[in-house]
Design an enzyme around this catalytic site. Structure first.
Site, PDB file in Angstrom:
ATOM      1  N   HIS A 174     -25.940 -39.530 -19.998  1.00  0.00           N
ATOM      2  CA  HIS A 174     -26.795 -39.595 -18.740  1.00  0.00           C
ATOM      3  C   HIS A 174     -28.317 -38.967 -19.077  1.00  0.00           C
ATOM      4  CE1 HIS A 174     -23.452 -41.075 -16.414  1.00  0.00           C
ATOM      5  NE2 HIS A 174     -22.886 -39.667 -16.472  1.00  0.00           N
ATOM      6  N   ASP A 184     -19.276 -45.840 -18.249  1.00  0.00           N
ATOM      7  CA  ASP A 184     -19.010 -44.572 -17.397  1.00  0.00           C
ATOM      8  C   ASP A 184     -17.634 -44.847 -16.322  1.00  0.00           C
ATOM      9  OD1 ASP A 184     -18.999 -42.220 -16.218  1.00  0.00           O
ATOM     10  OD2 ASP A 184     -20.951 -42.485 -15.314  1.00  0.00           O
TER      11      ASP A 184
END
Length: 434
Positions: free
Chosen positions: A261, A312
């Protein structure tokens, strides 16, 4: 020896026509442009396999089920915890088979699975301590995808907060116990073992170097980093460092580390990550889904960090969507076009080093034989320039996928798992019937 003849192929020095690729023992033996048409014909454009640098396979069961009453990241997390509490090795295996089959159909040939669902309810270990990890290993093998299991150290429910009832399933109690369990996992030709620090919230600072030291230096180490502003605030309040600064202070940054991220970074954070040649794995469709924000992808690349992409939460599984989102999201943040070249985007999409497979990700002699053939005559891709495939194509345009020399997708259908969509529907519905 297996031979493929590609109408066009994206080689290290650019897109070439009439490319013959010869494969033996899972490796590319030779690549020849302007070659006579022989062997298996791959029409359209052939690319190196994409790398999924960050996956939570069980999150796939949340797709389309977390948007009630508008919700926040934290309400989404509570629903995710509810799902985690329902899984056991058998149900996780069945679900993950469908998830990994979907990934291969979307053009991914390797996946780094960020795995923290280790134990039974209440944290009670299974008779086989790695039963959940082994379920993922077998599911990936069934689906024909390379996997690096990033076995994740997860010890706290927040900085200074013990794990709650659900989080007890994630915890081994200490970094030493975690390392002892991980050491029992055995690698094979399509399965490797790396490690992960869940986050600076879930691993106390004094445990960070223990996790780092327990992972072999030739295997990747990942961490969720600065995904939410609240994480930064909590870290600075407790340690007087940003999360990146804390890793720098403990010597954890380095070429084998990937920050997942990396959304809310300071200029100094970016410099630390770049100077250490760390990786940054962006997961744009999940970051949008959770309202995380837009990370500084261009600045990280310019500073010297490696860029990669991941699915993810698997809210979307589409290698093209994740890859082009690096450019499109950066346009939104900067209010400028042309943030990345097509070559830079392809490099990010096929960045297998962070996923634990550094030998693949390019169509060149000696590389791992991972190929993805994309149709250029669909309603999405008709009329495009070949290099525009990253902006135009979707998972639905993938026609052939070869992983380690083995054909796993043919004519857009999975060769090893019949109708994975039926499998996914059945398993996800069963999980939500509790």
């Amino acid at each position: 020896m297996t031979t493929y003849w590609c109408e066009r192929a994206w080689l290290p020095d650019g897109i070439a026509e009439a490319v013959r690729i010869e494969i033996a023992d899972g490796r590319i033996v030779s690549v020849t442009a302007c070659a006579e048409k022989t062997g298996t014909i791959l029409n359209g454009l052939t690319l190196p396999g994409f790398a999924n640098g960050h996956s939570h396979a069980f999150h796939r069961a949340l797709r389309g089920r977390t948007h009630h009453e508008r919700g926040t990241f934290w309400t989404w997390r509570e629903r995710m915890y509810s799902l985690a509490a329902r899984l056991d090795p058998d149900s996780y295996y069945r679900l993950a088979r469908g998830v990994y089959a979907e990934m291969v159909l979307a053009g991914y040939t390797s996946v780094a699975e960020f795995h923290y669902l280790h134990h039974g309810p209440g944290g009670k270990p299974y008779a086989s301590p790695n039963a959940m990890g082994d379920a993922l290993r077998q599911a990936a093998r069934d689906a024909g995808i390379r996997m690096t299991l990033l076995d994740t150290c997860y010890l706290a429910g927040g900085i200074g907060v013990p794990p709650d009832e659900v989080q007890q399933r994630f915890s081994d109690g200490s970094a030493e116990n975690w390392a002892e369990r991980v050491a029992l996992l055995k690698e094979d030709d399509l399965f490797r073992v790396g490690g992960a620090i869940h986050s600076v919230r879930a691993v106390p600072e004094y445990e960070l170097p223990k996790v780092d030291n327990a992972v072999p230096k030739d295997r990747p180490l990942h961490i969720h980093l600065s995904e939410q502003r609240a994480e930064n605030e909590q870290c600075e309040a407790a340690y007087r460092w940003t999360p990146t600064g804390l890793l720098w202070d403990y010597g954890v940054l380095g070429e084998r580390l990937t920050a997942v991220h990396a959304t809310h970074l300071t200029e100094q954070d970016i410099k630390w990550l770049g100077d250490s040649r760390s990786g940054a794995c962006f997961c744009p469709t999940t970051e949008r889904d959770l309202g995380d924000g837009i990370g500084p992808a261009r600045s990280l690349l310019d500073a010297g960090a490696r860029l990669g992409i991941g699915s993810d939460s698997n809210a979307v599984v589409d290698a093209f969507e994740e890859t082009r989102a690096l450019e499109l999201d950066d346009r939104l943040a900067s209010e400028e076009r042309g943030r990345f070249t097509a070559e830079e985007l392809l490099a990010a999409g096929t960045e297998h080093l962070s996923a634990g497979w550094p030998e693949t990700g390019t169509l060149a002699a000696g590389a791992g034989a991972d190929l993805v053939a994309v149709a250029t005559d669909t309603v999405r891709t008709a009329g495009i320039e070949p290099s525009g495939v990253l902006f135009a194509a979707a998972a639905a345009d993938v026609r052939t996928v070869v992983v380690a020399g083995r054909e796993v997708v043919r004519d857009g259908a999975h060769v090893l798992i019949e109708r994975p969509e039926t499998l996914l529907a059945k398993e996800i519905e069963a999980l939500w019937q509790f």
